[in-house]
Write a protein that holds these residues in place. Structure first.
Motif, PDB file in Angstrom:
ATOM      1  N   ILE A 171       0.845  -1.209   0.000  1.00 27.96           N
ATOM      2  CA  ILE A 171       0.000   0.000   0.000  1.00 27.96           C
ATOM      3  C   ILE A 171       0.882   1.261   0.000  1.00 27.96           C
ATOM      4  O   ILE A 171       0.582   2.229  -0.699  1.00 27.96           O
ATOM      5  N   ASP A 172       1.995   1.230   0.739  1.00 31.90           N
ATOM      6  CA  ASP A 172       2.872   2.407   0.841  1.00 31.90           C
ATOM      7  C   ASP A 172       3.505   2.793  -0.495  1.00 31.90           C
ATOM      8  O   ASP A 172       4.017   3.894  -0.639  1.00 31.90           O
ATOM      9  N   LEU A 173       3.500   1.866  -1.453  1.00 34.79           N
ATOM     10  CA  LEU A 173       4.083   2.171  -2.770  1.00 34.79           C
ATOM     11  C   LEU A 173       3.003   2.296  -3.842  1.00 34.79           C
ATOM     12  O   LEU A 173       3.290   2.191  -5.030  1.00 34.79           O
ATOM     13  N   GLY A 174       1.752   2.496  -3.421  1.00 37.46           N
ATOM     14  CA  GLY A 174       0.679   2.673  -4.396  1.00 37.46           C
ATOM     15  C   GLY A 174      -0.171   1.437  -4.607  1.00 37.46           C
ATOM     16  O   GLY A 174      -0.963   1.370  -5.550  1.00 37.46           O
ATOM     17  N   GLY A 175      -0.025   0.441  -3.724  1.00 32.35           N
ATOM     18  CA  GLY A 175      -0.892  -0.738  -3.815  1.00 32.35           C
ATOM     19  C   GLY A 175      -2.326  -0.385  -3.462  1.00 32.35           C
ATOM     20  O   GLY A 175      -2.575   0.643  -2.823  1.00 32.35           O
ATOM     21  N   SER A 176      -3.258  -1.238  -3.874  1.00 29.64           N
ATOM     22  CA  SER A 176      -4.675  -0.970  -3.575  1.00 29.64           C
ATOM     23  C   SER A 176      -5.079  -1.622  -2.265  1.00 29.64           C
ATOM     24  O   SER A 176      -4.706  -2.768  -1.989  1.00 29.64           O
ATOM     25  N   LEU A 177      -5.881  -0.907  -1.504  1.00 31.35           N
ATOM     26  CA  LEU A 177      -6.539  -1.541  -0.361  1.00 31.35           C
ATOM     27  C   LEU A 177      -7.339  -2.708  -0.922  1.00 31.35           C
ATOM     28  O   LEU A 177      -7.920  -2.608  -2.010  1.00 31.35           O
ATOM     29  N   GLY A 178      -7.331  -3.813  -0.219  1.00 31.46           N
ATOM     30  CA  GLY A 178      -8.169  -4.945  -0.640  1.00 31.46           C
ATOM     31  C   GLY A 178      -7.519  -5.899  -1.635  1.00 31.46           C
ATOM     32  O   GLY A 178      -8.064  -6.953  -1.914  1.00 31.46           O
ATOM     33  N   ARG A 179      -6.341  -5.567  -2.202  1.00 32.75           N
ATOM     34  CA  ARG A 179      -5.763  -6.469  -3.221  1.00 32.75           C
ATOM     35  C   ARG A 179      -5.293  -7.776  -2.607  1.00 32.75           C
ATOM     36  O   ARG A 179      -5.459  -8.839  -3.199  1.00 32.75           O
ATOM     37  N   GLN A 238      -6.193   3.186 -10.229  1.00 32.63           N
ATOM     38  CA  GLN A 238      -5.905   4.165  -9.161  1.00 32.63           C
ATOM     39  C   GLN A 238      -4.529   4.807  -9.383  1.00 32.63           C
ATOM     40  O   GLN A 238      -4.359   6.001  -9.210  1.00 32.63           O
ATOM     41  N   ASN A 239      -3.527   3.987  -9.781  1.00 30.49           N
ATOM     42  CA  ASN A 239      -2.186   4.524 -10.024  1.00 30.49           C
ATOM     43  C   ASN A 239      -2.210   5.524 -11.183  1.00 30.49           C
ATOM     44  O   ASN A 239      -1.575   6.575 -11.116  1.00 30.49           O
ATOM     45  N   ILE A 240      -2.950   5.190 -12.229  1.00 30.01           N
ATOM     46  CA  ILE A 240      -2.999   6.074 -13.395  1.00 30.01           C
ATOM     47  C   ILE A 240      -3.755   7.366 -13.051  1.00 30.01           C
ATOM     48  O   ILE A 240      -3.360   8.457 -13.435  1.00 30.01           O
ATOM     49  N   GLN A 241      -4.842   7.214 -12.229  1.00 23.53           N
ATOM     50  CA  GLN A 241      -5.608   8.393 -11.784  1.00 23.53           C
ATOM     51  C   GLN A 241      -4.832   9.196 -10.742  1.00 23.53           C
ATOM     52  O   GLN A 241      -5.143  10.368 -10.519  1.00 23.53           O
ATOM     53  N   GLY A 242      -3.886   8.553 -10.067  1.00 20.90           N
ATOM     54  CA  GLY A 242      -3.212   9.208  -8.935  1.00 20.90           C
ATOM     55  C   GLY A 242      -4.171   9.451  -7.794  1.00 20.90           C
ATOM     56  O   GLY A 242      -4.098  10.459  -7.081  1.00 20.90           O
ATOM     57  N   MET A 260      -6.471   7.335  -4.570  1.00 24.68           N
ATOM     58  CA  MET A 260      -6.669   6.061  -3.873  1.00 24.68           C
ATOM     59  C   MET A 260      -8.127   5.844  -3.473  1.00 24.68           C
ATOM     60  O   MET A 260      -8.755   6.761  -2.930  1.00 24.68           O
ATOM     61  N   TRP A 261      -8.646   4.653  -3.740  1.00 26.45           N
ATOM     62  CA  TRP A 261     -10.030   4.337  -3.377  1.00 26.45           C
ATOM     63  C   TRP A 261     -10.088   3.832  -1.936  1.00 26.45           C
ATOM     64  O   TRP A 261      -9.139   3.213  -1.451  1.00 26.45           O
ATOM     65  N   GLU A 262     -11.273   4.030  -1.300  1.00 19.32           N
ATOM     66  CA  GLU A 262     -11.544   3.412   0.005  1.00 19.32           C
ATOM     67  C   GLU A 262     -11.689   1.896  -0.198  1.00 19.32           C
ATOM     68  O   GLU A 262     -12.122   1.444  -1.272  1.00 19.32           O
ATOM     69  N   GLU A 263     -11.404   1.115   0.845  1.00 21.89           N
ATOM     70  CA  GLU A 263     -11.494  -0.349   0.716  1.00 21.89           C
ATOM     71  C   GLU A 263     -12.914  -0.804   0.389  1.00 21.89           C
ATOM     72  O   GLU A 263     -13.116  -1.747  -0.383  1.00 21.89           O
ATOM     73  N   LYS A 309     -15.093   0.691  -1.416  1.00 21.71           N
ATOM     74  CA  LYS A 309     -15.340   0.878  -2.852  1.00 21.71           C
ATOM     75  C   LYS A 309     -14.712  -0.265  -3.645  1.00 21.71           C
ATOM     76  O   LYS A 309     -15.326  -0.815  -4.568  1.00 21.71           O
ATOM     77  N   VAL A 310     -13.476  -0.647  -3.262  1.00 23.62           N
ATOM     78  CA  VAL A 310     -12.789  -1.751  -3.954  1.00 23.62           C
ATOM     79  C   VAL A 310     -13.641  -3.025  -3.848  1.00 23.62           C
ATOM     80  O   VAL A 310     -13.921  -3.690  -4.854  1.00 23.62           O
ATOM     81  N   ASN A 311     -14.081  -3.342  -2.621  1.00 22.74           N
ATOM     82  CA  ASN A 311     -14.817  -4.598  -2.404  1.00 22.74           C
ATOM     83  C   ASN A 311     -16.181  -4.581  -3.092  1.00 22.74           C
ATOM     84  O   ASN A 311     -16.622  -5.590  -3.649  1.00 22.74           O
ATOM     85  N   ASN A 312     -16.860  -3.415  -3.045  1.00 25.16           N
ATOM     86  CA  ASN A 312     -18.177  -3.334  -3.699  1.00 25.16           C
ATOM     87  C   ASN A 312     -18.067  -3.471  -5.209  1.00 25.16           C
ATOM     88  O   ASN A 312     -18.875  -4.149  -5.855  1.00 25.16           O
ATOM     89  N   GLU A 313     -17.032  -2.809  -5.780  1.00 24.59           N
ATOM     90  CA  GLU A 313     -16.828  -2.927  -7.230  1.00 24.59           C
ATOM     91  C   GLU A 313     -16.465  -4.362  -7.595  1.00 24.59           C
ATOM     92  O   GLU A 313     -16.929  -4.907  -8.600  1.00 24.59           O
ATOM     93  N   LEU A 314     -15.626  -5.001  -6.755  1.00 26.11           N
ATOM     94  CA  LEU A 314     -15.243  -6.397  -7.017  1.00 26.11           C
ATOM     95  C   LEU A 314     -16.490  -7.279  -7.049  1.00 26.11           C
ATOM     96  O   LEU A 314     -16.661  -8.109  -7.946  1.00 26.11           O
ATOM     97  N   ARG A 315     -17.359  -7.081  -6.074  1.00 21.28           N
ATOM     98  CA  ARG A 315     -18.585  -7.890  -6.002  1.00 21.28           C
ATOM     99  C   ARG A 315     -19.421  -7.698  -7.286  1.00 21.28           C
ATOM    100  O   ARG A 315     -19.919  -8.655  -7.881  1.00 21.28           O
ATOM    101  N   ARG A 316     -19.518  -6.426  -7.701  1.00 20.71           N
ATOM    102  CA  ARG A 316     -20.304  -6.110  -8.908  1.00 20.71           C
ATOM    103  C   ARG A 316     -19.701  -6.824 -10.129  1.00 20.71           C
ATOM    104  O   ARG A 316     -20.424  -7.417 -10.929  1.00 20.71           O
ATOM    105  N   TYR A 317     -18.389  -6.789 -10.271  1.00 21.77           N
ATOM    106  CA  TYR A 317     -17.736  -7.444 -11.412  1.00 21.77           C
ATOM    107  C   TYR A 317     -17.938  -8.960 -11.360  1.00 21.77           C
ATOM    108  O   TYR A 317     -18.164  -9.604 -12.388  1.00 21.77           O
ATOM    109  N   MET A 318     -17.828  -9.544 -10.145  1.00 21.55           N
ATOM    110  CA  MET A 318     -17.957 -11.004 -10.024  1.00 21.55           C
ATOM    111  C   MET A 318     -19.385 -11.438 -10.376  1.00 21.55           C
ATOM    112  O   MET A 318     -19.582 -12.455 -11.056  1.00 21.55           O
ATOM    113  N   ILE A 319     -20.390 -10.680  -9.923  1.00 17.65           N
ATOM    114  CA  ILE A 319     -21.790 -11.054 -10.199  1.00 17.65           C
ATOM    115  C   ILE A 319     -22.093 -10.876 -11.697  1.00 17.65           C
ATOM    116  O   ILE A 319     -22.718 -11.723 -12.330  1.00 17.65           O
TER     117      ILE A 319
END
Ligand SMILES: NC(=O)C1=CN([C@@H]2O[C@H](COP(=O)(O)OP(=O)(O)OC[C@H]3O[C@@H](n4cnc5c(N)ncnc54)[C@H](O)[C@@H]3O)[C@@H](O)[C@H]2O)C=CC1
Ligand SMILES: O=C(O)CCC(=O)C(=O)O
Length: 382
Positions: free
Chosen positions: A173-181, A321-325, A327-330, A332-342
């Motif tokens: 995360i300290d180097l630009g990793g995503s919460l939740g990865r 997120q890296n390209i946008q510069g 960072m998303w809240e965790e 948001k990451v989990n909700n979007e992941l759920r949406r993509y999986m469904i």
């Protein structure tokens, strides 16, 4: 049947179902580029040792190639090829704008010190740095690698190309990793399982689970299943298995593993487990022959290119997120992941209905069709 023959067989079945032209079929199967490099490093005792590293870039019709890097003694060109091909279909099933790649080094990471692993990762990066990139090929962790490995790749790559956080995903995360990865593949497995069970009028809390593999993916899946009230009755890793018909306390098992390493797991026979559903959280865990036998027995198999796509999906969010510069809240990451999986689950079911096929062929036809369309639109099929 080796991994490449098995993966290619599934691809060919999908191509036949879709009625793909034979030239297009051939061009989709052949990898874009196969890289093999020698990586020589000094060991801590000063002696020199050489390892062979691979990166197979399978297809880039839908976007930059994407996939993990594995450190494992059994890494070989055919296996990396198969895994790269699986990534092409997986990113298409998830409908994220990527192609597929995979890499690996034939080594036993547990037998190397941290500084030896760092030197090996840096030498490998030096050998491939001009063939990967933010819009070309973006590595990530896989078996035997982790966020620290990605940090070394990022640092070494940045020496040649300037600071480039988006060149790898799954980084700290300290180097630009995503919460939740870190949890994403296991979490995606759980969302996929919920989508499948909902169809059968069931929920995780109604069922018992057996989990094979207790590293990143298996342990996160186990933890999230446990938190949802599912009863995990057996867990295995390379050293053995534990089972408890009343349910294993996953948090206690994790604490035990953290303290003592995987050797605490005792060898017991878990082979008599009769599963109704198999969720392929690993890549290519089921031989085509076994697949056929299990399907005939009425076992429902949720295939790897869908079931474990949560990892690469959150890798995509990390890259965005890296390209946008930004960072998303965790959440948001989990909700979007759920949406993509469904969404992917319903897309696969649509293909199963159209082509009257099982979930594996539903996923393969979905992925292959999307890549075939992009290939044709680019005019690459001839
Ligand atoms: N890490 C990620 O984000 C993703 C991983 N995957 C796949 O998931 C699988 C696991 O990957 P990670 O959890 O990252 O690796 P890891 O290295 O963290 O863990 C691997 C686990 O599998 C166990 N294992 C190895 N051989 C076994 C066997 N024969 N029987 C039972 N357990 C065995 C090991 O002891 C270890 O617990 C791999 O197939 C990988 O390609 C797929 C998508 C993303
Ligand atoms: O996160 C990624 O980019 C790739 C993960 C991976 O290697 C896989 O899905 O098998």
């Amino acid at each position: 049947m080796n991994a490449l023959a098995a993966t290619s067989r599934n691809f060919r079945n999908a191509a036949r179902i879709l009625g793909l032209d034979s030239k297009l079929e051939r061009s989709l199967l052949i990898p874009f580029r196969e890289i093999k490099v020698e990586c020589t490093i000094p060991k801590d005792d000063g002696s020199l040792v050489s390892y062979v590293g691979f990166r197979v870039q399978h297809d880039n019709a839908r976007g930059p190639m994407k996939g993990g890097i594995r450190y494992h003694p059994e890494v070989d060109p055919d296996e990396v090829n198969a895994l790269a091909q699986l990534m092409t279909w997986k990113t298409a099933v998830a409908d994220i704008p990527y192609g597929g790649a995979k890499g690996g080094i034939g080594c036993s990471p547990k037998e190397l010190s941290n500084s030896e692993l760092e030197r090996l990762t840096r030498v490998f990066t030096q050998k491939i740095h001009d063939l990967i990139g933010i819009h070309t090929d973006i590595p990530a962790p896989d078996m035997g690698t982790n966020a620290q490995t990605m940090a070394w790749i990022l640092d070494e790559y940045s020496k040649f190309h300037g600071h480039s956080p988006a060149v790898v995903t799954g980084k700290p995360i300290d180097l630009g990793g995503s919460l939740g990865r870190e949890a994403a593949t296991g979490r995606g497995v759980v969302y996929a399982t919920e989508a499948l069970l909902a169809e059968h009028g069931q929920a995780i809390r109604d069922l018992t689970f057996v989990i094979q593999g207790f590293g990143n993916v298996g342990s996160w899946a186990a933890r999230l299943i446990h938190e949802r009230g599912g009863k995990v009755i057996a867990v295995s890793d390379i050293t053995g298995a534990v089972k408890n018909a009343d349910g294993i306390d996953i948090h206690k098992l994790l604490a035990h593993k953290d303290k003592t390493g995987s050797g605490v797991l005792k060898r017991e026979n878990a082979a008599d487990v009769k599963a109704k559903f198999i969720i392929e959280a690993a890549n290519h865990p089921t031989d085509p022959e076994a697949d056929e036998i299990l399907s005939k027995r009425g076992v429902t198999i949720l295939p790897d290119i869908y079931a474990n796509s949560g990892g690469v999906t959150v890798s995509y969010f990390e890259w965005v997120q890296n390209i946008q510069g930004f960072m998303w809240e965790e959440d948001k990451v989990n909700n979007e992941l759920r949406r993509y999986m469904i969404r992917a689950f319903h897309n696969i079911k649509g293909m199963c209905q159209t082509h009257n096929c099982n979930l594996r062929m539903g996923a393969f036809t979905l992925g292959v069709n999307r890549v075939a369309r992009a290939t044709t639109l680019r005019g690459w099929e001839a």
